[in-house]
Scaffold this active site. Structure first.
Site, PDB file in Angstrom:
ATOM      1  N   GLY A  26      44.028 -21.761  12.646  1.00 38.40           N
ATOM      2  CA  GLY A  26      44.672 -21.441  13.379  1.00 38.40           C
ATOM      3  C   GLY A  26      45.552 -20.108  12.293  1.00 38.40           C
ATOM      4  O   GLY A  26      44.415 -19.591  11.815  1.00 38.40           O
ATOM      5  N   CYS A  27      46.464 -20.283  12.572  1.00 34.91           N
ATOM      6  CA  CYS A  27      47.581 -19.109  11.731  1.00 34.91           C
ATOM      7  C   CYS A  27      47.372 -18.925   9.927  1.00 34.91           C
ATOM      8  O   CYS A  27      47.166 -17.871   9.547  1.00 34.91           O
ATOM      9  CB  CYS A  27      48.450 -19.418  12.392  1.00 34.91           C
ATOM     10  SG  CYS A  27      48.301 -18.122  14.388  1.00 34.91           S
ATOM     11  N   ALA A  28      46.929 -20.430   9.879  1.00 37.86           N
ATOM     12  CA  ALA A  28      46.649 -20.573   8.231  1.00 37.86           C
ATOM     13  C   ALA A  28      45.685 -20.181   7.381  1.00 37.86           C
ATOM     14  O   ALA A  28      45.767 -20.120   6.747  1.00 37.86           O
ATOM     15  CB  ALA A  28      47.307 -21.887   8.354  1.00 37.86           C
ATOM     16  N   GLY A  29      44.554 -19.681   8.664  1.00 37.36           N
ATOM     17  CA  GLY A  29      43.565 -19.345   7.837  1.00 37.36           C
ATOM     18  C   GLY A  29      42.759 -18.695   7.254  1.00 37.36           C
ATOM     19  O   GLY A  29      42.127 -18.289   6.399  1.00 37.36           O
ATOM     20  N   LEU A  77      51.386 -19.612   8.028  1.00 38.24           N
ATOM     21  CA  LEU A  77      52.054 -21.090   8.931  1.00 38.24           C
ATOM     22  C   LEU A  77      50.843 -21.377   9.929  1.00 38.24           C
ATOM     23  O   LEU A  77      50.386 -20.436  10.249  1.00 38.24           O
ATOM     24  CB  LEU A  77      52.492 -22.033   9.174  1.00 38.24           C
ATOM     25  CG  LEU A  77      54.583 -20.880   8.444  1.00 38.24           C
ATOM     26  CD1 LEU A  77      55.724 -21.197   8.508  1.00 38.24           C
ATOM     27  CD2 LEU A  77      54.325 -21.999   7.386  1.00 38.24           C
TER      28      LEU A  77
END
Length: 360
Positions: free
Chosen positions: A143-146, A346
Site C-alpha cells: 500500500g502506501c508504504a510501497g 506508513l
C-alpha cells in the site's frame, strides 16, 4: 554507497477538483448517513484541491465487475509505466544524458491496486528495449508504504551489485477500486483522499556508469522496516467478489502519534543522528490528519512538511507513488553538501518504511 540518480512522475489524464468529488459523494451517500454534512467536511478540510484519475467522473456512476476493473488496471498501469520510465531515464533535471533501458539490471515494480500475472513490469518490457535478462521484482500489498519499501529493496540490491542501475516503479490506480455500493465510513473517507498516479526512481550502485546534473546528489545511507504486531485491521483491502474494499481506520493519526517517533529515533540513533539533524522530511502525505500527526509527534513545523502538503494539495493520496512525488519535489530544490533527508511512509501491516539519505 548507492545513490538516487533520477525521479519522474506521471499524472493520469482526468483532473477533478475536490468540490466536484464532494458533490458526487454527497449524492451517493446522503441516504445512508444522517450526518452526511459533517462527514463531507473530510472533503472540505482535507487540504486537497484536486486529484488525477485514470477514468472520467462518468465511470464512477455505473457498477463494474472485478474482471472489468482489473483488465483496465493492467492496460493503464502498463501504459503509465512505460511513460514514467521513459521520463525517468531521460529527465534533464537530473541526468546529463539519457540512460538506455538496456542498462537497467532490475525493475522493482510496486503496486497494490490491481492484480496481474505476469506482473506489469513484464508487460512493460514488451514496449521498451530492456534486456531480456532484466531481473523482475514485483512487490504487492504494501500500500502506501510501497514507494519507500521499493527504494529500500533497490538500495540493498545495489549494495550487493555495485555496478547495477535499477528502477523502482510505482503505479497505483486507486480509482478503479471504488465501490459505489459500499456505504461504510471507510469508503467515504477513502473517496475523499485517494487518487491515481505513477512514479519512477533510478538508483545506481557505487560503480555504475552515470552522469548526473546534481551536485551534491542524494546517497542512501540506510533503511529501516518496522511492523506493529496484530495490526492488520488498521488499513488495507478486504477482497470480495466485486473487488477490493478499502479498510481505513479512523485511529491512524492517533497510532502515528503514539508509535512513530520511537521507531524513527531507533533508526536515526544507529547513525548517531537525531530528528533535529534532519534537513528534509520526505514524508508520505497520507492525509491532512496524518501530516498533522507527523508534526505533533516529531515536533516539527509545517516548513518541514511543506513538500508533502504540496503533493497532497495537488494530487491527493496516490498510495505507493506519493512519497516519490515528494522526493521529486525535494530533489528539485537547492540542496547543500551534508543535508540529511528522512524519507518515510506508513502502510498496511501496520508498518513503517524509512530511508535515510545524505547529499554528498
Amino acid at each position: 554507497m548507492p545513490s538516487i540518480l533520477s525521479v519522474s512522475t506521471f499524472n493520469p489524464p482526468h483532473t477533478l477538483k475536490q468540490d466536484m468529488t464532494t458533490e458526487f459523494a454527497k449524492e451517493l451517500f446522503t441516504k445512508d448517513f444522517q450526518d452526511i454534512e459533517r462527514l463531507l467536511k473530510a472533503f472540505q478540510n482535507g487540504q486537497i484541491e484536486q486529484r488525477n484519475f485514470a477514468v472520467p467522473m462518468s465511470w464512477f456512476e455505473a457498477d463494474h465487475s472485478l474482471g472489468e476493473r482489473n483488465d483496465l488496471y493492467i492496460k493503464l498501469a502498463t501504459e503509465y509505466g512505460v511513460e514514467v520510465i521513459r521520463s525517468c531515464l531521460s529527465n534533464p533535471e537530473f541526468l546529463k544524458k539519457t540512460i538506455n533501458c538496456s542498462e537497467i539490471e532490475a525493475i522493482f515494480f510496486v503496486s497494490s491496486s490491481g492484480l496481474s500475472t505476469p506482473s506489469i513490469e513484464a508487460r512493460i518490457m514488451n514496449h521498451l528495449p530492456f534486456s531480456r535478462h532484466t531481473k523482475r521484482v514485483p512487490i504487492w500489498g504494501l500500500g502506501c508504504a510501497g514507494g519507500a519499501a521499493g527504494i529500500s529493496r533497490a538500495y540493498e540490491y545495489c549494495l550487493a551489485f555495485p555496478q547495477a542501475k535499477v528502477l523502482v516503479l510505482c503505479v497505483e490506480l486507486c480509482s478503479l477500486t471504488f465501490q459505489r455500493n459500499d456505504r461504510t465510513k471507510s469508503n467515504l473517507i477513502g473517496t475523499s483522499l485517494f487518487a491515481d498516479g505513477a512514479a519512477c526512481v533510478l538508483i545506481g550502485g557505487d560503480q555504475s556508469d552515470y552522469s548526473v546534473t546534481q551536485d551534491p546528489k542524494p546517497y542512501v545511507l540506510g533503511t529501516h522496516s518496522c511492523l506493529m504486531p496484530y495490526s492488520e485491521e488498521v488499513m488495507g483491502w478486504d477482497i470480495k467478489d466485486n473487488g477490493l474494499f478499502v479498510v481505513f481506520s479512523r485511529d491512524i493519526p492517533t497510532i502515528i502519534e503514539k508509535w512513530l517517533k520511537p521507531v524513527i529515533d531507533e533508526f536515526l540513533t544507529q547513525y548517531g543522528l537525531h530528528l533535529k539533524d534532519v534537513t528534509h522530511f520526505i514524508g508520505h502525505p497520507g492525509g491532512k490528519k496524518v501530516l498533522d500527526a507527523y508534526e505533533k509527534t516529531l515536533d516539527i513545523d509545517q516548513e518541514m512538511t511543506r513538500h508533502s502538503r504540496k503533493v497532497l494539495r495537488e494530487n491527493g493520496n496516490m498510495s505507493s507513488p506519493t512519497v516519490l512525488y515528494v522526493l521529486k519535489e525535494v530533489m528539485g530544490i537547492e540542496t547543500e553538501l551534508g543535508d540529511i533527508g528522512l524519507l518515510g511512509a506508513l502502510g498496511p501491516g501496520f508498518c513503517s518504511e524509512l530511508v535515510l539519505v545524505e547529499w554528498r
